[in-house]
Scaffold this motif. Structure first.
Motif, PDB file in Angstrom:
ATOM      1  N   ALA A  63       0.727  -1.156  -0.040  1.00 40.92           N
ATOM      2  CA  ALA A  63      -0.056  -0.073  -0.046  1.00 40.92           C
ATOM      3  C   ALA A  63       0.943   1.351  -0.071  1.00 40.92           C
ATOM      4  O   ALA A  63       0.303   2.560  -0.093  1.00 40.92           O
ATOM      5  CB  ALA A  63      -1.027   0.029   1.134  1.00 40.92           C
ATOM      6  N   GLY A  64       2.076   0.981   0.161  1.00 37.80           N
ATOM      7  CA  GLY A  64       3.028   2.248   0.158  1.00 37.80           C
ATOM      8  C   GLY A  64       3.165   2.869   1.427  1.00 37.80           C
ATOM      9  O   GLY A  64       3.726   4.149   1.319  1.00 37.80           O
ATOM     10  N   GLU A  65       2.965   2.303   2.445  1.00 37.93           N
ATOM     11  CA  GLU A  65       2.850   3.116   3.707  1.00 37.93           C
ATOM     12  C   GLU A  65       3.394   1.948   4.798  1.00 37.93           C
ATOM     13  O   GLU A  65       2.567   1.622   5.987  1.00 37.93           O
ATOM     14  CB  GLU A  65       1.328   3.495   4.108  1.00 37.93           C
ATOM     15  N   PRO A  66       4.588   1.484   4.550  1.00 36.18           N
ATOM     16  CA  PRO A  66       4.930   0.694   5.786  1.00 36.18           C
ATOM     17  C   PRO A  66       5.148   1.235   7.251  1.00 36.18           C
ATOM     18  O   PRO A  66       5.299   0.483   8.127  1.00 36.18           O
ATOM     19  CB  PRO A  66       6.502   0.174   5.232  1.00 36.18           C
ATOM     20  N   GLY A  67       5.552   2.487   7.367  1.00 35.06           N
ATOM     21  CA  GLY A  67       5.403   3.111   8.536  1.00 35.06           C
ATOM     22  C   GLY A  67       4.326   2.895   9.395  1.00 35.06           C
ATOM     23  O   GLY A  67       4.400   2.927  10.642  1.00 35.06           O
ATOM     24  N   LYS A  68       2.963   2.888   8.877  1.00 38.83           N
ATOM     25  CA  LYS A  68       1.935   2.737   9.432  1.00 38.83           C
ATOM     26  C   LYS A  68       1.617   1.492  10.150  1.00 38.83           C
ATOM     27  O   LYS A  68       0.989   1.305  11.216  1.00 38.83           O
ATOM     28  CB  LYS A  68       0.631   2.653   8.666  1.00 38.83           C
ATOM     29  N   ALA A  69       2.479   0.418   9.893  1.00 39.46           N
ATOM     30  CA  ALA A  69       2.594  -0.850  10.470  1.00 39.46           C
ATOM     31  C   ALA A  69       3.107  -0.909  12.138  1.00 39.46           C
ATOM     32  O   ALA A  69       2.593  -1.295  12.798  1.00 39.46           O
ATOM     33  CB  ALA A  69       3.273  -1.893   9.756  1.00 39.46           C
ATOM     34  N   MET A  70       4.164   0.100  11.933  1.00 36.94           N
ATOM     35  CA  MET A  70       4.801   0.246  13.372  1.00 36.94           C
ATOM     36  C   MET A  70       3.936   0.998  14.446  1.00 36.94           C
ATOM     37  O   MET A  70       3.915   0.953  15.390  1.00 36.94           O
ATOM     38  CB  MET A  70       6.058   0.746  12.972  1.00 36.94           C
ATOM     39  N   VAL A  71       3.305   2.082  13.717  1.00 33.67           N
ATOM     40  CA  VAL A  71       2.406   2.749  14.670  1.00 33.67           C
ATOM     41  C   VAL A  71       1.313   2.112  15.082  1.00 33.67           C
ATOM     42  O   VAL A  71       0.845   2.012  16.185  1.00 33.67           O
ATOM     43  CB  VAL A  71       1.734   3.951  13.586  1.00 33.67           C
ATOM     44  N   GLY A  72       0.920   1.024  14.255  1.00 31.49           N
ATOM     45  CA  GLY A  72      -0.220   0.031  14.905  1.00 31.49           C
ATOM     46  C   GLY A  72       0.077  -0.578  16.120  1.00 31.49           C
ATOM     47  O   GLY A  72      -0.377  -0.986  17.056  1.00 31.49           O
ATOM     48  N   PHE A  73       1.524  -1.257  15.958  1.00 32.60           N
ATOM     49  CA  PHE A  73       2.120  -2.121  16.813  1.00 32.60           C
ATOM     50  C   PHE A  73       2.425  -1.188  18.186  1.00 32.60           C
ATOM     51  O   PHE A  73       2.107  -1.726  19.281  1.00 32.60           O
ATOM     52  CB  PHE A  73       3.359  -2.670  16.412  1.00 32.60           C
ATOM     53  N   ALA A  74       2.766  -0.039  17.922  1.00 30.94           N
ATOM     54  CA  ALA A  74       2.991   0.967  19.066  1.00 30.94           C
ATOM     55  C   ALA A  74       1.826   1.150  20.065  1.00 30.94           C
ATOM     56  O   ALA A  74       1.671   1.077  21.263  1.00 30.94           O
ATOM     57  CB  ALA A  74       3.569   2.395  18.618  1.00 30.94           C
ATOM     58  N   LEU A  75       0.604   1.380  19.282  1.00 24.37           N
ATOM     59  CA  LEU A  75      -0.715   1.333  19.896  1.00 24.37           C
ATOM     60  C   LEU A  75      -1.118   0.311  20.695  1.00 24.37           C
ATOM     61  O   LEU A  75      -1.566   0.320  22.052  1.00 24.37           O
ATOM     62  CB  LEU A  75      -1.731   1.784  18.799  1.00 24.37           C
ATOM     63  N   PHE A  76      -0.868  -0.762  20.250  1.00 24.46           N
ATOM     64  CA  PHE A  76      -0.948  -2.196  20.946  1.00 24.46           C
ATOM     65  C   PHE A  76      -0.201  -2.225  22.062  1.00 24.46           C
ATOM     66  O   PHE A  76      -0.776  -2.700  23.511  1.00 24.46           O
ATOM     67  CB  PHE A  76      -0.865  -3.253  19.830  1.00 24.46           C
ATOM     68  N   TYR A  77       1.197  -1.780  21.972  1.00 22.64           N
ATOM     69  CA  TYR A  77       2.045  -1.902  23.311  1.00 22.64           C
ATOM     70  C   TYR A  77       1.507  -0.762  24.268  1.00 22.64           C
ATOM     71  O   TYR A  77       1.806  -1.243  25.649  1.00 22.64           O
ATOM     72  CB  TYR A  77       3.339  -1.256  22.673  1.00 22.64           C
ATOM     73  N   ALA A  78       0.961   0.270  23.872  1.00 23.45           N
ATOM     74  CA  ALA A  78       0.510   1.175  24.903  1.00 23.45           C
ATOM     75  C   ALA A  78      -0.771   0.542  25.668  1.00 23.45           C
ATOM     76  O   ALA A  78      -0.890   0.674  26.858  1.00 23.45           O
ATOM     77  CB  ALA A  78      -0.275   2.387  23.978  1.00 23.45           C
ATOM     78  N   VAL A  79      -1.588  -0.286  24.937  1.00 26.85           N
ATOM     79  CA  VAL A  79      -2.714  -1.049  25.667  1.00 26.85           C
ATOM     80  C   VAL A  79      -2.142  -1.823  26.515  1.00 26.85           C
ATOM     81  O   VAL A  79      -2.619  -1.986  27.731  1.00 26.85           O
ATOM     82  CB  VAL A  79      -3.548  -1.492  24.600  1.00 26.85           C
ATOM     83  N   CYS A  80      -1.016  -2.635  26.130  1.00 29.49           N
ATOM     84  CA  CYS A  80      -0.427  -3.568  27.308  1.00 29.49           C
ATOM     85  C   CYS A  80       0.133  -3.095  28.508  1.00 29.49           C
ATOM     86  O   CYS A  80       0.159  -3.475  29.692  1.00 29.49           O
ATOM     87  CB  CYS A  80       0.704  -4.693  26.514  1.00 29.49           C
ATOM     88  N   ILE A  81       0.664  -2.015  28.270  1.00 33.08           N
ATOM     89  CA  ILE A  81       0.947  -1.083  29.449  1.00 33.08           C
ATOM     90  C   ILE A  81      -0.176  -0.737  30.621  1.00 33.08           C
ATOM     91  O   ILE A  81      -0.071  -1.119  31.619  1.00 33.08           O
ATOM     92  CB  ILE A  81       1.672   0.150  29.005  1.00 33.08           C
ATOM     93  N   GLY A  82      -1.348  -0.343  29.970  1.00 31.36           N
ATOM     94  CA  GLY A  82      -2.309  -0.397  30.818  1.00 31.36           C
ATOM     95  C   GLY A  82      -2.948  -1.597  31.543  1.00 31.36           C
ATOM     96  O   GLY A  82      -3.211  -1.731  32.705  1.00 31.36           O
ATOM     97  N   ILE A  83      -2.751  -2.765  30.474  1.00 33.41           N
ATOM     98  CA  ILE A  83      -3.218  -4.044  31.049  1.00 33.41           C
ATOM     99  C   ILE A  83      -2.283  -4.500  32.144  1.00 33.41           C
ATOM    100  O   ILE A  83      -2.768  -5.094  33.426  1.00 33.41           O
ATOM    101  CB  ILE A  83      -3.287  -4.920  29.882  1.00 33.41           C
ATOM    102  N   ASN A  84      -1.015  -4.516  31.915  1.00 36.13           N
ATOM    103  CA  ASN A  84      -0.061  -4.863  32.994  1.00 36.13           C
ATOM    104  C   ASN A  84      -0.256  -4.067  34.157  1.00 36.13           C
ATOM    105  O   ASN A  84      -0.197  -4.680  35.353  1.00 36.13           O
ATOM    106  CB  ASN A  84       1.502  -4.780  32.517  1.00 36.13           C
ATOM    107  N   TRP A  85      -0.484  -2.891  34.105  1.00 38.27           N
ATOM    108  CA  TRP A  85      -0.485  -2.159  35.434  1.00 38.27           C
ATOM    109  C   TRP A  85      -1.811  -2.280  36.195  1.00 38.27           C
ATOM    110  O   TRP A  85      -1.404  -2.818  37.495  1.00 38.27           O
ATOM    111  CB  TRP A  85      -0.587  -0.532  35.084  1.00 38.27           C
ATOM    112  N   PHE A  86      -2.828  -2.613  35.389  1.00 39.84           N
ATOM    113  CA  PHE A  86      -4.199  -2.585  36.088  1.00 39.84           C
ATOM    114  C   PHE A  86      -4.001  -4.147  36.843  1.00 39.84           C
ATOM    115  O   PHE A  86      -4.646  -4.186  38.159  1.00 39.84           O
ATOM    116  CB  PHE A  86      -5.075  -2.823  35.209  1.00 39.84           C
TER     117      PHE A  86
END
Length: 538
Positions: free
Chosen positions: A503-526
């Protein structure tokens, strides 16, 4: 070696007198067996790069399907493998699953001898190489039973971390062995001529050079054959109520293991057929990959449970882990750590080749990505370094978790993973729209090194948490299950990279993974870092 009728590693007198010696022997045979499993499972990440360099008539998207097929199958086979030790015994399990790797290693070497080999043959070999991915669940479950709880962080970290070196070992040995005819004297095939520049860890190999790509499969036979003898004569079954309460005869155990692996192969193949396009031997239905993962997981778990006889009854007892909410919480956190490690390891070399190997220039008002970049970094020279760091540092993650707490270490790792993923995504975006992408390579590469290091430490810390959260009879199956879910990263991440690059936008894949990691931070803390949490800072 004899079966162990008594095993009590928590008893210090027993441990010092005989337990430590036996446990360490099994660990140091387990590690190279697991290393070979990772190598055979993940060697498609290097083979596909060299297939491009040799002019095999497959598109990058079709080559990404090979890593994805191996990834999906390896993850799915971890589901039955999670329960092999409990049903069939650790020695029998590790011996058979290690020996079975000879089939895809030999078959891949034979298939690579011709550029005219049809795609379906490589897809079949990728499917079979998933056996190596499944081995992780059985290996970790087995080793968890040998060591006392206070040493499980380090023991599991060593087994997993040094086993993960299979990725790095493969990315170093395969390019080196492809440079000479190591097996021609026993009919190992003739050389081929590189159409594009290749490389090894010591530098670039120019176009026009000879290469022996088939050695990517054959080289592993040098380790797998002696390991078959080592596992059989050096490892032990533990025949206790907590580990393998009803040890079957070896041949019966082998039949059970092969049958359960067969379930995983069938469900994986069905899911892949639903997802892949017709040109890649799929149905063309284009079922979303997320639905494929859920469907394959659910069907595999269900079919295994309804197997008649003692296997189904045994699994019904072990499936009690699914009633524990922490099984699901730890699965999510392990997807973040190991899922990222194995997924990026699978996609990293081919991504370097495609993003930095071509100059991205505008022709007639259209951005093109097929002009060879004369200053491109060699994927085979650099790709091994990142997973090497991730694997090397994994035992450190177990040690830090033993000292400071699994959840605390996991939390810090997740924060760094968010930062590194966003940064890597930025440089991927810049490179894919630049006529000189090599200018962005070094910051991209360094950020990925940090991402692999953080995921490697997190691998060790999450496993330590599992050893504390769950009772001993559940810890082994939970280790296997969480590793199975996380291993789908080896399927999901290459697919996402392939789609985003197309699709010509490989950087968006990494942004999506970063958002998932942020959710995991909240889960681990809770669940694990709140002072009022059920397992505060385990």
């Amino acid at each position: 070696m004899r079966d162990l009728k008594k095993w009590d590693p928590e008893n210090e007198q027993f441990w010092e007198k005989e337990g430590k010696r036996i446990a360490n022997r099994n660990l140091w045979i387990s590690i190279p067996s697991l290393l070979c499993g990772f190598a055979v499972w993940m060697y498609w990440s290097i083979i596909t790069v060299q297939m491009l360099n040799l002019g095999f008539s497959y598109t990058p998207a079709e080559l990404f399907t090979l890593t994805a097929i191996a990834g999906l199958t390896g993850a799915t086979l971890r589901i039955p493998a999670s329960f092999f030790v409990r049903i069939c015994g650790g020695k029998y399990t590790i011996f058979l699953t290690t020996s079975l790797l000879i089939i895809p290693a030999l078959g891949t070497g034979l298939a690579l001898q011709s550029v005219d080999t049809p795609l379906w043959v490589f897809q079949l070999m990728a499917l079979l190489s998933g056996i190596g991915g499944g081995n992780f669940a059985a290996s970790m479950s087995n080793i968890s039973f040998f060591f006392p709880r206070k040493q499980q962080g380090l023991a599991l970290g060593l087994n997993a971390g040094l086993g993960n070196f299979g990725v790095t070992s493969m990315q170093v040995l395969v390019p080196l062995f492809m440079t000479f005819g190591a097996f021609t004297w026993i009919g190992g095939g003739e050389s081929m001529i590189l159409q594009k520049a290749s490389g090894t860890l010591i530098g670039t190999i120019p176009a026009g050079s000879e290469t022996w790509i088939q050695n990517a499969g054959f080289v592993w036979l040098l380790l797998l054959v002696p390991l078959a003898f080592a596992t059989w004569f050096g490892m032990n079954n533990i025949n206790t109520p907590e580990v393998t309460p009803k040890q079957p005869h070896a041949l019966i155990a082998f039949a059970i293991i092969i049958g359960m692996l067969g379930v995983g192969f069938v469900t994986s193949a069905g899911g892949l057929w639903l997802m892949l396009p017709t040109e890649a031997n799929g149905s063309g239905f284009g079922v979303p990959k997320e639905l494929v993962i859920v469907a394959v997981l659910a069907v595999t778990v269900f079919v295994l449970k309804v197997i008649p006889g003692g296997v189904g009854e045994n699994l019904s007892q072990q499936y009690k882990i699914f009633d524990n909410k922490h099984t699901w919480v730890m699965s999510i956190l392990y997807v973040m750590t190991f899922g990222s490690f194995i997924g990026f390891a699978a996609a990293f070399p081919l991504s370097i080749k495609i993003i930095f190997g071509n100059s991205h220039i505008i022709v007639d008002g259209v951005m093109t990505h097929d002009t060879i970049n004369p200053n491109a970094p060699s994927a085979l020279t650099y790709a091994w370094i990142a997973p090497f760091i991730g694997a090397l540092i994994r035992p450190v993650g177990g040690w830090l978790a033993d000292k400071f707490g699994g959840a605390a270490v996991t939390h810090v790792c997740a924060i760094f993973m968010v930062i590194f993923a966003v940064g890597a995504g930025h440089y991927m975006k810049v490179a894919y729209h630049s006529p000189m992408p090599e200018e962005s390579f070094m910051p991209f590469f360094l950020l990925f090194l940090g991402l692999f290091a953080a995921s490697g430490i997190g691998n060790g810390s999450t496993f330590r948490s599992i050893a504390v959260i769950f009772p001993r009879e559940q810890a082994g199956p939970v280790l296997g299950w969480t590793s199975a879910v996380a291993a789908y990263g080896a399927f999901y991440i290459p697919q996402v990279f392939g789609e985003r690059i197309a699709a010509g936008e490989p950087g968006k894949a990494m942004v999506g993974f970063a958002l998932f990691y942020a959710v995991c931070i909240g889960i681990n803390w809770f669940y694990y870092l709140r002072k009022s949490g059920e397992f505060y800072n385990p």
